[in-house]
Design a protein around this motif. Structure first.
Motif, PDB file in Angstrom:
ATOM      1  N   GLY A 111      19.958  40.927  28.165  1.00  0.00           N
ATOM      2  CA  GLY A 111      19.655  40.709  29.581  1.00  0.00           C
ATOM      3  C   GLY A 111      18.696  39.553  29.733  1.00  0.00           C
ATOM      4  N   PHE A 112      17.656  39.761  30.526  1.00  0.00           N
ATOM      5  CA  PHE A 112      16.678  38.697  30.756  1.00  0.00           C
ATOM      6  C   PHE A 112      15.856  38.411  29.501  1.00  0.00           C
ATOM      7  N   ALA A 113      15.840  37.145  29.097  1.00  0.00           N
ATOM      8  CA  ALA A 113      14.950  36.662  28.038  1.00  0.00           C
ATOM      9  C   ALA A 113      14.087  35.594  28.704  1.00  0.00           C
ATOM     10  N   ILE A 114      12.969  36.042  29.243  1.00  0.00           N
ATOM     11  CA  ILE A 114      12.145  35.187  30.100  1.00  0.00           C
ATOM     12  C   ILE A 114      10.723  35.113  29.542  1.00  0.00           C
ATOM     13  N   GLY A 115      10.058  33.986  29.758  1.00  0.00           N
ATOM     14  CA  GLY A 115       8.654  33.844  29.353  1.00  0.00           C
ATOM     15  C   GLY A 115       8.465  34.047  27.867  1.00  0.00           C
ATOM     16  N   GLY A 116       7.528  34.942  27.518  1.00  0.00           N
ATOM     17  CA  GLY A 116       7.276  35.239  26.122  1.00  0.00           C
ATOM     18  C   GLY A 116       8.473  35.839  25.424  1.00  0.00           C
ATOM     19  N   GLY A 117       9.345  36.494  26.174  1.00  0.00           N
ATOM     20  CA  GLY A 117      10.577  37.027  25.604  1.00  0.00           C
ATOM     21  C   GLY A 117      11.542  35.917  25.235  1.00  0.00           C
ATOM     22  N   HIS A 118      11.526  34.855  26.017  1.00  0.00           N
ATOM     23  CA  HIS A 118      12.348  33.688  25.713  1.00  0.00           C
ATOM     24  C   HIS A 118      11.875  33.048  24.413  1.00  0.00           C
ATOM     25  N   VAL A 119      10.561  32.982  24.237  1.00  0.00           N
ATOM     26  CA  VAL A 119      10.006  32.406  23.010  1.00  0.00           C
ATOM     27  C   VAL A 119      10.445  33.221  21.791  1.00  0.00           C
ATOM     28  N   LEU A 120      10.469  34.537  21.923  1.00  0.00           N
ATOM     29  CA  LEU A 120      10.869  35.381  20.793  1.00  0.00           C
ATOM     30  C   LEU A 120      12.286  35.059  20.329  1.00  0.00           C
ATOM     31  N   HIS A 121      13.216  34.914  21.265  1.00  0.00           N
ATOM     32  CA  HIS A 121      14.590  34.626  20.849  1.00  0.00           C
ATOM     33  C   HIS A 121      14.706  33.220  20.272  1.00  0.00           C
ATOM     34  N   VAL A 122      13.923  32.280  20.803  1.00  0.00           N
ATOM     35  CA  VAL A 122      13.933  30.904  20.284  1.00  0.00           C
ATOM     36  C   VAL A 122      13.518  30.883  18.816  1.00  0.00           C
ATOM     37  N   ILE A 123      12.521  31.682  18.470  1.00  0.00           N
ATOM     38  CA  ILE A 123      12.000  31.703  17.105  1.00  0.00           C
ATOM     39  C   ILE A 123      12.960  32.381  16.129  1.00  0.00           C
ATOM     40  N   CYS A 124      13.764  33.314  16.616  1.00  0.00           N
ATOM     41  CA  CYS A 124      14.722  33.988  15.733  1.00  0.00           C
ATOM     42  C   CYS A 124      15.708  32.977  15.144  1.00  0.00           C
ATOM     43  N   ASP A 125      16.282  33.309  13.989  1.00  0.00           N
ATOM     44  CA  ASP A 125      17.196  32.394  13.308  1.00  0.00           C
ATOM     45  C   ASP A 125      18.486  32.178  14.084  1.00  0.00           C
ATOM     46  N   LEU A 126      19.016  33.240  14.657  1.00  0.00           N
ATOM     47  CA  LEU A 126      20.281  33.187  15.379  1.00  0.00           C
ATOM     48  C   LEU A 126      20.166  33.976  16.674  1.00  0.00           C
ATOM     49  N   THR A 127      20.959  33.587  17.679  1.00  0.00           N
ATOM     50  CA  THR A 127      20.966  34.319  18.949  1.00  0.00           C
ATOM     51  C   THR A 127      22.393  34.603  19.384  1.00  0.00           C
ATOM     52  N   ILE A 128      22.685  35.891  19.562  1.00  0.00           N
ATOM     53  CA  ILE A 128      23.949  36.322  20.166  1.00  0.00           C
ATOM     54  C   ILE A 128      23.593  36.884  21.537  1.00  0.00           C
ATOM     55  N   ALA A 129      24.289  36.437  22.562  1.00  0.00           N
ATOM     56  CA  ALA A 129      23.936  36.826  23.925  1.00  0.00           C
ATOM     57  C   ALA A 129      25.064  37.569  24.622  1.00  0.00           C
ATOM     58  N   SER A 130      24.667  38.547  25.420  1.00  0.00           N
ATOM     59  CA  SER A 130      25.591  39.172  26.345  1.00  0.00           C
ATOM     60  C   SER A 130      25.969  38.148  27.406  1.00  0.00           C
ATOM     61  N   GLU A 131      27.163  38.234  27.925  1.00  0.00           N
ATOM     62  CA  GLU A 131      27.578  37.310  28.980  1.00  0.00           C
ATOM     63  C   GLU A 131      26.726  37.470  30.239  1.00  0.00           C
ATOM     64  N   LYS A 132      25.981  38.577  30.311  1.00  0.00           N
ATOM     65  CA  LYS A 132      25.105  38.822  31.459  1.00  0.00           C
ATOM     66  C   LYS A 132      23.682  38.328  31.228  1.00  0.00           C
ATOM     67  N   ALA A 133      23.396  37.801  30.046  1.00  0.00           N
ATOM     68  CA  ALA A 133      22.033  37.398  29.697  1.00  0.00           C
ATOM     69  C   ALA A 133      21.557  36.218  30.546  1.00  0.00           C
ATOM     70  N   LYS A 134      20.254  36.178  30.771  1.00  0.00           N
ATOM     71  CA  LYS A 134      19.619  35.084  31.485  1.00  0.00           C
ATOM     72  C   LYS A 134      18.427  34.595  30.675  1.00  0.00           C
ATOM     73  N   PHE A 135      18.255  33.284  30.635  1.00  0.00           N
ATOM     74  CA  PHE A 135      17.209  32.691  29.829  1.00  0.00           C
ATOM     75  C   PHE A 135      16.326  31.783  30.685  1.00  0.00           C
ATOM     76  N   GLY A 136      15.038  31.699  30.330  1.00  0.00           N
ATOM     77  CA  GLY A 136      14.181  30.782  31.065  1.00  0.00           C
ATOM     78  C   GLY A 136      12.708  31.011  30.808  1.00  0.00           C
TER      79      GLY A 136
END
Length: 266
Positions: A111-136
């Protein structure tokens, strides 16, 4: 460690870490960060584990960063026990742990990967997203920022111009838009997200653990200097949180009113 804010399970070489605060869109508090660090370190020390999946509980959010309601009167975050790292959150330690664990980390963004949550996914090696996910990003909207891995490393992934756009405008991007800019590796239907992450994990588990470890070290080496920048970032953030400008961002968010930063440009 007794876990209250996350779910942690290990099965057949895979460790799965789930931020479990869906009532606040999986926003993290100090306790959450401490439990995440403990879980990643446990997976690090367990030689049976070859890959880690990081995700969020529920259907709405992966993680939306720091819980603004946990922010204390002195700017930092309220917490009980542990080292606060200046802002009451051991975020820098968590970032380093995710980067340095010698095993691939997959972010399964539901779902939402926003703010500090966005940073967490950026740091991970790989990202698989739901088609409903939002980033920012949201930091400048609420009187906060991540001038370390959240910006400098982000720029390495999406380019300087796009990274500045993400931080300066604080807009949200779809999973498809994020894939096009290189932030997401794969997009799947929401009900297939966990399965897709586990399928990638299984493929990784079939590979040489030493080869994967050395490859991760090599990938990290090129951006290792950002760690020093991150230390400066977190130290400056601790001071910034004690200012009226940062307080305005927090209070506007909590009071659900338009933020007014104009008075700080005088």
């Amino acid at each position: 460690m007794e876990l209250t804010d996350i779910l942690y399970e290990k099965t057949n070489g895979l460790a799965k870490i789930t931020i479990n605060r869906p009532e606040v869109y999986n926003a993290f508090r100090a306790r959450t960060i401490q439990e995440l660090i403990w879980s990643f370190r446990d997976a690090w020390d367990d030689n049976r584990i070859g890959v880690v999946i990081l995700t969020g509980s529920g259907e709405k959010a992966f993680c939306v960063g720091g819980d603004q309601k946990e922010k204390g009167e002195e700017g930092g975050y309220d917490y009980s026990g542990g080292l606060g790292g200046g802002i009451g959150l051991e975020v820098e330690t968590l970032h380093q742990t995710i980067r340095n664990i010698p095993k691939p980390v997959i972010a399964a963004v539901n779902g939402f990967a926003i703010g500090g949550g966005h940073v967490l996914h950026v740091i991970c090696d790989l990202t698989i997203a739901s088609e409903k996910a939002k980033f920012g990003q949201s930091g400048p909207k609420v009187g906060s920022y991540d001038a370390g891995f959240g910006s400098a490393y982000l720029a390495r992934i999406v380019g300087e111009k796009k990274a500045r756009e993400i931080w300066y405008l604080c807009e949200q991007y779809s999973a498809q838009e994020s894939k096009e800019m290189g932030l997401v590796n794969k997009i799947v239907p929401a009900d297939q997200l966990q399965q897709a992450a586990e399928e990638w994990a299984e493929k990784i588990l079939q590979k040489s653990p030493t080869a994967l470890k050395m490859l991760k070290y090599s990938f990290n080496a090129d951006s290792a200097n950002i760690q020093g920048i991150s230390q400066l970032s977190m130290s400056s953030l601790a001071m910034f949180y004690n200012t009226e400008e940062s307080e305005e961002g927090k209070n506007a968010f909590l009071e659900k009113r338009p933020v007014d930063f104009k008075k700080f440009r005088r």
